[in-house]
Design a protein around this motif. Sequence first.
Motif, PDB file in Angstrom:
ATOM      1  N   GLN A 266      -1.296  -4.906  -8.548  1.00 29.91           N
ATOM      2  CA  GLN A 266      -2.420  -3.694  -8.081  1.00 29.91           C
ATOM      3  C   GLN A 266      -1.717  -3.209  -8.578  1.00 29.91           C
ATOM      4  O   GLN A 266      -2.077  -1.600  -9.125  1.00 29.91           O
ATOM      5  CB  GLN A 266      -2.497  -3.800  -6.335  1.00 29.91           C
ATOM      6  CG  GLN A 266      -2.979  -2.232  -5.968  1.00 29.91           C
ATOM      7  CD  GLN A 266      -2.588  -2.353  -4.439  1.00 29.91           C
ATOM      8  OE1 GLN A 266      -2.998  -3.073  -3.550  1.00 29.91           O
ATOM      9  NE2 GLN A 266      -2.819  -0.896  -3.894  1.00 29.91           N
ATOM     10  N   TRP A 267      -0.464  -2.836  -8.645  1.00 32.01           N
ATOM     11  CA  TRP A 267       0.914  -1.839  -8.796  1.00 32.01           C
ATOM     12  C   TRP A 267       0.499  -2.060 -10.705  1.00 32.01           C
ATOM     13  O   TRP A 267       0.740  -0.404 -10.934  1.00 32.01           O
ATOM     14  CB  TRP A 267       1.967  -2.027  -8.424  1.00 32.01           C
ATOM     15  CG  TRP A 267       1.638  -2.118  -7.361  1.00 32.01           C
ATOM     16  CD1 TRP A 267       1.493  -1.430  -6.636  1.00 32.01           C
ATOM     17  CD2 TRP A 267       3.422  -2.842  -6.593  1.00 32.01           C
ATOM     18  NE1 TRP A 267       1.948  -1.603  -4.790  1.00 32.01           N
ATOM     19  CE2 TRP A 267       3.388  -2.658  -5.736  1.00 32.01           C
ATOM     20  CE3 TRP A 267       4.772  -3.853  -7.057  1.00 32.01           C
ATOM     21  CZ2 TRP A 267       4.504  -2.998  -4.218  1.00 32.01           C
ATOM     22  CZ3 TRP A 267       5.687  -3.902  -5.459  1.00 32.01           C
ATOM     23  CH2 TRP A 267       5.005  -3.886  -4.720  1.00 32.01           C
TER      24      TRP A 267
ATOM     25  N   ALA B 167      -0.243  -7.348  -5.103  1.00 26.48           N
ATOM     26  CA  ALA B 167       0.848  -6.150  -4.866  1.00 26.48           C
ATOM     27  C   ALA B 167       0.862  -5.948  -6.360  1.00 26.48           C
ATOM     28  O   ALA B 167       1.347  -4.665  -6.940  1.00 26.48           O
ATOM     29  CB  ALA B 167       2.300  -6.570  -3.570  1.00 26.48           C
TER      30      ALA B 167
ATOM     31  N   THR C 257       2.504   1.461  -3.239  1.00 27.04           N
ATOM     32  CA  THR C 257       1.437   2.203  -4.481  1.00 27.04           C
ATOM     33  C   THR C 257       0.819   3.728  -4.056  1.00 27.04           C
ATOM     34  O   THR C 257       0.965   4.402  -5.213  1.00 27.04           O
ATOM     35  CB  THR C 257      -0.014   1.142  -3.893  1.00 27.04           C
ATOM     36  OG1 THR C 257       0.025   0.601  -3.681  1.00 27.04           O
ATOM     37  CG2 THR C 257      -0.883   2.101  -4.693  1.00 27.04           C
ATOM     38  N   GLU C 258       1.663   4.357  -2.866  1.00 32.37           N
ATOM     39  CA  GLU C 258       1.372   5.706  -3.090  1.00 32.37           C
ATOM     40  C   GLU C 258       2.766   6.403  -3.710  1.00 32.37           C
ATOM     41  O   GLU C 258       2.038   7.769  -3.840  1.00 32.37           O
ATOM     42  CB  GLU C 258       1.310   5.487  -1.908  1.00 32.37           C
ATOM     43  CG  GLU C 258       0.038   5.913  -0.411  1.00 32.37           C
ATOM     44  CD  GLU C 258      -1.366   6.111  -1.337  1.00 32.37           C
ATOM     45  OE1 GLU C 258      -1.202   7.927  -1.516  1.00 32.37           O
ATOM     46  OE2 GLU C 258      -2.043   5.225  -1.815  1.00 32.37           O
TER      47      GLU C 258
ATOM     48  N   ASP D 274       0.683  -1.088   0.178  1.00 32.40           N
ATOM     49  CA  ASP D 274       0.202  -0.065   0.046  1.00 32.40           C
ATOM     50  C   ASP D 274       1.297   0.597   0.236  1.00 32.40           C
ATOM     51  O   ASP D 274       0.515   2.348  -0.884  1.00 32.40           O
ATOM     52  CB  ASP D 274      -0.668   0.251   1.050  1.00 32.40           C
ATOM     53  CG  ASP D 274      -1.981  -1.028   0.956  1.00 32.40           C
ATOM     54  OD1 ASP D 274      -2.367  -1.417  -0.308  1.00 32.40           O
ATOM     55  OD2 ASP D 274      -2.604  -1.329   2.170  1.00 32.40           O
TER      56      ASP D 274
ATOM     57  N   LEU E 116      -2.509  -0.007 -11.758  1.00 31.15           N
ATOM     58  CA  LEU E 116      -2.554   1.503 -11.848  1.00 31.15           C
ATOM     59  C   LEU E 116      -1.901   2.442 -12.655  1.00 31.15           C
ATOM     60  O   LEU E 116      -2.371   3.579 -13.318  1.00 31.15           O
ATOM     61  CB  LEU E 116      -1.371   2.033 -10.138  1.00 31.15           C
ATOM     62  CG  LEU E 116      -1.732   3.068  -9.568  1.00 31.15           C
ATOM     63  CD1 LEU E 116      -3.236   3.245  -9.342  1.00 31.15           C
ATOM     64  CD2 LEU E 116      -0.444   2.898  -8.158  1.00 31.15           C
TER      65      LEU E 116
ATOM     66  N   ARG F 118       1.186   6.662  -6.889  1.00 25.78           N
ATOM     67  CA  ARG F 118       0.352   7.491  -7.889  1.00 25.78           C
ATOM     68  C   ARG F 118       0.732   8.620  -7.488  1.00 25.78           C
ATOM     69  O   ARG F 118       0.564   9.686  -8.280  1.00 25.78           O
ATOM     70  CB  ARG F 118      -0.500   6.832  -6.197  1.00 25.78           C
ATOM     71  CG  ARG F 118      -2.364   7.937  -6.208  1.00 25.78           C
ATOM     72  CD  ARG F 118      -2.854   7.415  -5.932  1.00 25.78           C
ATOM     73  NE  ARG F 118      -3.514   6.347  -6.439  1.00 25.78           N
ATOM     74  CZ  ARG F 118      -4.258   4.948  -5.154  1.00 25.78           C
ATOM     75  NH1 ARG F 118      -3.218   5.600  -4.071  1.00 25.78           N
ATOM     76  NH2 ARG F 118      -5.038   3.979  -5.502  1.00 25.78           N
TER      77      ARG F 118
END
Length: 206
Positions: A141-142, A138, A78-79, A75, A145, A82
Amino acid sequence: MPSPRTTGDAPATAATDTRTRILRATAMLLQRQGYEGTSIKRISGDAGVTQGSVYHFFPGGKEQLAVEALRYGADEFTELLRSGLDSAEDPAEAVAACAVLLADTLLTSGWTDGCPVAATALETIGASPDIQRAAEQALRQWQDLLTTKLTTGGIPDEAAVDLASTILSTLEGAELLCRVSASDKALHTAAQHLAQLVRLHTARPD
């Protein structure tokens, strides 16, 4: 006098803070030392809690803690992605910014704080399906994104998925080179070439 709500919430807040400290310490240790090199004793020491507290929050022991710490670290990563992707409307510039941010993070940490899943995932393949599944989630998720940024920038869906996979692979590989060489050159080079690659896709006619 504190309201009943405030009084009642205090223990829960303290418990949440303790659990978060344990997860943060574990995530840091996993990416720096790997799964085998990380012990409950070291985790408890870095988190400033007793070993009993670690087992209280994570009764499944080290494996359960590693799974949840990977998700916690993912997470945070991810930030970082982002932040890079949101820094520019142009997807080429945004992808390059991700590589530069990762390079800056590595440099600041003394080449220790990179991808939160790589070391643990490689070390536990075939030994822990739960850890492997958390690492796979994970990475997906990346990639998702990155894919969203690319499609928003006008790249067709199928091409964006493949390109996002290539970008992620390049970032992971460049990060490894940076950590081994204690130099940010590989990620800065990746930033330049990934930007060129994304521009080739955005320049293609429909």
